[in-house]
Design an enzyme around this catalytic site. Structure first.
Site, short mmCIF file in Angstrom:
data_model
loop_
_atom_site.label_atom_id
_atom_site.label_comp_id
_atom_site.label_asym_id
_atom_site.label_seq_id
_atom_site.Cartn_x
_atom_site.Cartn_y
_atom_site.Cartn_z
N LYS A 92 -9.26 -47.91 43.11
CA LYS A 92 -10.46 -46.95 42.79
C LYS A 92 -9.97 -46.46 40.89
O LYS A 92 -9.17 -46.32 41.31
CB LYS A 92 -11.23 -45.77 43.64
N ARG B 88 -5.49 -46.19 54.56
CA ARG B 88 -6.04 -46.33 53.18
C ARG B 88 -5.17 -45.88 52.07
O ARG B 88 -5.59 -44.67 52.00
CB ARG B 88 -7.20 -45.50 52.73
N ARG C 254 -16.89 -32.91 52.26
CA ARG C 254 -16.63 -33.57 50.85
C ARG C 254 -18.05 -34.39 51.51
O ARG C 254 -19.35 -34.69 50.98
CB ARG C 254 -15.18 -34.16 50.49
N TYR D 205 -2.33 -30.19 13.27
CA TYR D 205 -3.60 -29.37 13.39
C TYR D 205 -2.89 -28.36 13.57
O TYR D 205 -2.36 -27.67 15.07
CB TYR D 205 -4.75 -29.68 14.13
N CYS E 295 -3.38 -34.99 18.65
CA CYS E 295 -4.56 -35.38 18.19
C CYS E 295 -5.35 -35.87 19.13
O CYS E 295 -4.72 -36.70 19.82
CB CYS E 295 -4.26 -35.67 16.44
N MET E 296 -6.12 -36.29 18.70
CA MET E 296 -6.93 -37.89 19.58
C MET E 296 -6.60 -39.00 19.51
O MET E 296 -6.54 -39.28 20.30
CB MET E 296 -8.51 -38.20 18.46
N ASP E 297 -5.44 -39.19 18.36
CA ASP E 297 -5.10 -40.20 18.66
C ASP E 297 -3.39 -40.98 17.85
O ASP E 297 -2.73 -41.52 17.85
CB ASP E 297 -5.44 -41.47 17.08
N HIS F 283 -12.27 -38.56 56.59
CA HIS F 283 -10.57 -38.53 55.73
C HIS F 283 -9.95 -37.25 54.85
O HIS F 283 -10.89 -36.36 55.85
CB HIS F 283 -11.46 -38.50 53.47
C1 PLP Z 1 -11.61 -42.13 51.01
C2 PLP Z 1 -10.54 -42.02 50.40
N1 PLP Z 1 -8.99 -42.84 51.37
C3 PLP Z 1 -7.95 -43.13 50.57
C4 PLP Z 1 -7.61 -42.46 49.26
C5 PLP Z 1 -6.25 -42.55 48.90
O1 PLP Z 1 -5.52 -41.17 48.88
P1 PLP Z 1 -4.11 -41.23 48.70
O2 PLP Z 1 -4.00 -42.02 46.79
O3 PLP Z 1 -3.03 -40.08 49.15
O4 PLP Z 1 -3.07 -42.62 49.49
C6 PLP Z 1 -8.23 -41.99 48.46
C7 PLP Z 1 -7.94 -40.68 47.33
O5 PLP Z 1 -8.06 -39.94 47.36
C8 PLP Z 1 -9.59 -41.82 49.70
O6 PLP Z 1 -10.76 -40.79 48.89
#
Ligand code: PLP
Length: 370
Positions: A36, A219, A134, A263, A310-312, A163
């Site tokens: 992600k 995961r 959550r 700045y 700065c921004m850039d 999770h």
């Molecule tokens: C639902 C879920 N699973 C797994 C992960 C992976 O977590 P990590 O980066 O600590 O391995 C995340 C990350 O936020 C998550 O939201």
């Protein structure tokens, strides 16, 4: 490369990290690479391909559009949407072959309808809230969720998952509480007709330290990128940070004692010095909080970043060292025998390495090395 400031991602390191974590897992546990947010800033498509090549069998994203990007690049591995998609994206979920998490009535109904329209079945993962509070089905509404799913003949519950609330403290007693609630949820859902589903609850921290939380799949996000979920979890398996942040010096100027830089002229030279300008700034995720709060590596030596970001652009004071326009500066990564880790910046910013790498904007080029 289109600009002299870039994120360099070592795909060999990604593959090595996947291997290292996989070797550590209970035999039979699969690896879902969490990609992600542009693979935590590393480049989603390339990292996904590298992780799959190294033995990951699943990918995980949040947004439907993140999944579609991967499909458009020819990735056909299973892609789990870790959050339930909005109802108005249900048709896309089906047509792009994404696997959604489900936990609300509108979410379940919209996906059931979309699968019906496509005359297909859709695998879904039922997310259970075991204490993070959550997302997911609350523990007191599991039977209700099972009832909703029973009314959707086109939806097939492929997994029941949850999770952890702790990514940095896998020994915390609440991890045990969540595992107990998860076991209870599995029993109750089985009694309500949801059987033979895959089980997954573990993140990187659990993959590294909690074999009792490995189940069918873990995961793994942060460890895929070679970063430890917390300093205390460093060194459990040999991880190699995949990301470096680099740029080329845009200007070199000698500045007199008493002059100020950037700045607000917040940085004042107490002696004449050479100020170098570096071509990235807060629009790139090199945030203002880093002003006067980071180092840069140039020519194998460490120098302080100075003045307001700065921004850039931002500046560094290299004293009397001789440097030139175009010389490479490393802001995260290794140069010679010096190293600046994402965790070093995180400590200075009072945040976590996750945020440091993820905040690097898409505006920075990603350069992939092997
Ligand atoms: C639902 C879920 N699973 C797994 C992960 C992976 O977590 P990590 O980066 O600590 O391995 C995340 C990350 O936020 C998550 O939201």
């Amino acid at each position: 490369m289109t600009r002299p400031a870039w994120v360099e991602v070592d795909l060999g390191a990604v593959r090595q990290n996947v291997h290292a974590v996989k070797d550590h897992l209970t035999p039979g546990t699969g690896y879902l690479a969490v990609v992600k947010a542009n693979a935590y800033g590393h480049g989603d498509v390339e990292v996904s391909k590298a992780a799959l090549a190294a033995g990951a069998s699943w990918l995980g994203v949040i947004l439907v559009d993140e999944g579609i990007r991967l499909r458009d690049e020819g990735i056909d591995a299973p892609i789990l949407l870790l959050h339930e998609p909005p109802p108005d994206r249900a048709d896309d979920v089906v047509s792009y072959g994404l696997t959604p998490s489900v936990y609300t009535e509108p979410g379940i109904a919209s996906l059931g309808d979309a699968a019906e329209r496509a005359s297909s079945t859709l695998a879904v993962h039922l997310k259970v809230d075991t204490g993070l509070n959550r997302l997911g089905v609350p523990m007191d509404r599991l039977e209700e969720a099972a009832g909703l799913l029973a009314k959707e003949p086109r939806l097939e519950v492929q997994s029941v998952f949850s999770h952890f609330a702790f990514a940095d403290d896998p020994g915390n007693r609440f991890v045990d509480t969540q595992l107990e609630r998860y076991a209870d949820a599995l029993d109750r859902l089985a009694a309500a007709g949801i059987t033979s589903a895959l089980k997954h609850i573990g993140n990187s921290a659990a993959a590294l330290t909690r074999p009792d939380a490995h189940f069918d799949l873990v995961r793994v996000g942060i460890a895929t990128y070679g970063l430890a979920p917390s300093p205390a979890l460093d060194g459990i398996v040999p991880l190699r940070p995949a990301l470096s942040l680099k740029c080329k010096i845009a200007r070199v100027a000698r500045v007199e004692a008493g002059e100020g830089v950037s700045y607000g002229l917040r940085y004042r030279l107490s002696r004449p010095g050479t100020i170098v300008s570096l071509p990235l700034g807060y629009a790139d995720g090199w945030i203002r909080a880093l002003g006067g709060n980071a180092d840069v590596l140039i020519g194998g030596s460490r120098y302080p970043a100075v003045g307001t970001v700065c921004m850039d652009s931002f500046m560094a004071d290299v004293g009397d060292s001789s440097v030139e326009v175009g010389d490479e500066a490393v802001l995260i990564g290794t140069q010679g025998s010096e190293r600046i880790g994402a965790e070093d910046l995180a400590a200075r910013l009072n945040t976590i390495n996750y945020e440091v790498v993820t905040m690097l904007a898409r505006r920075l080029d990603r350069v992939f090395v092997d």
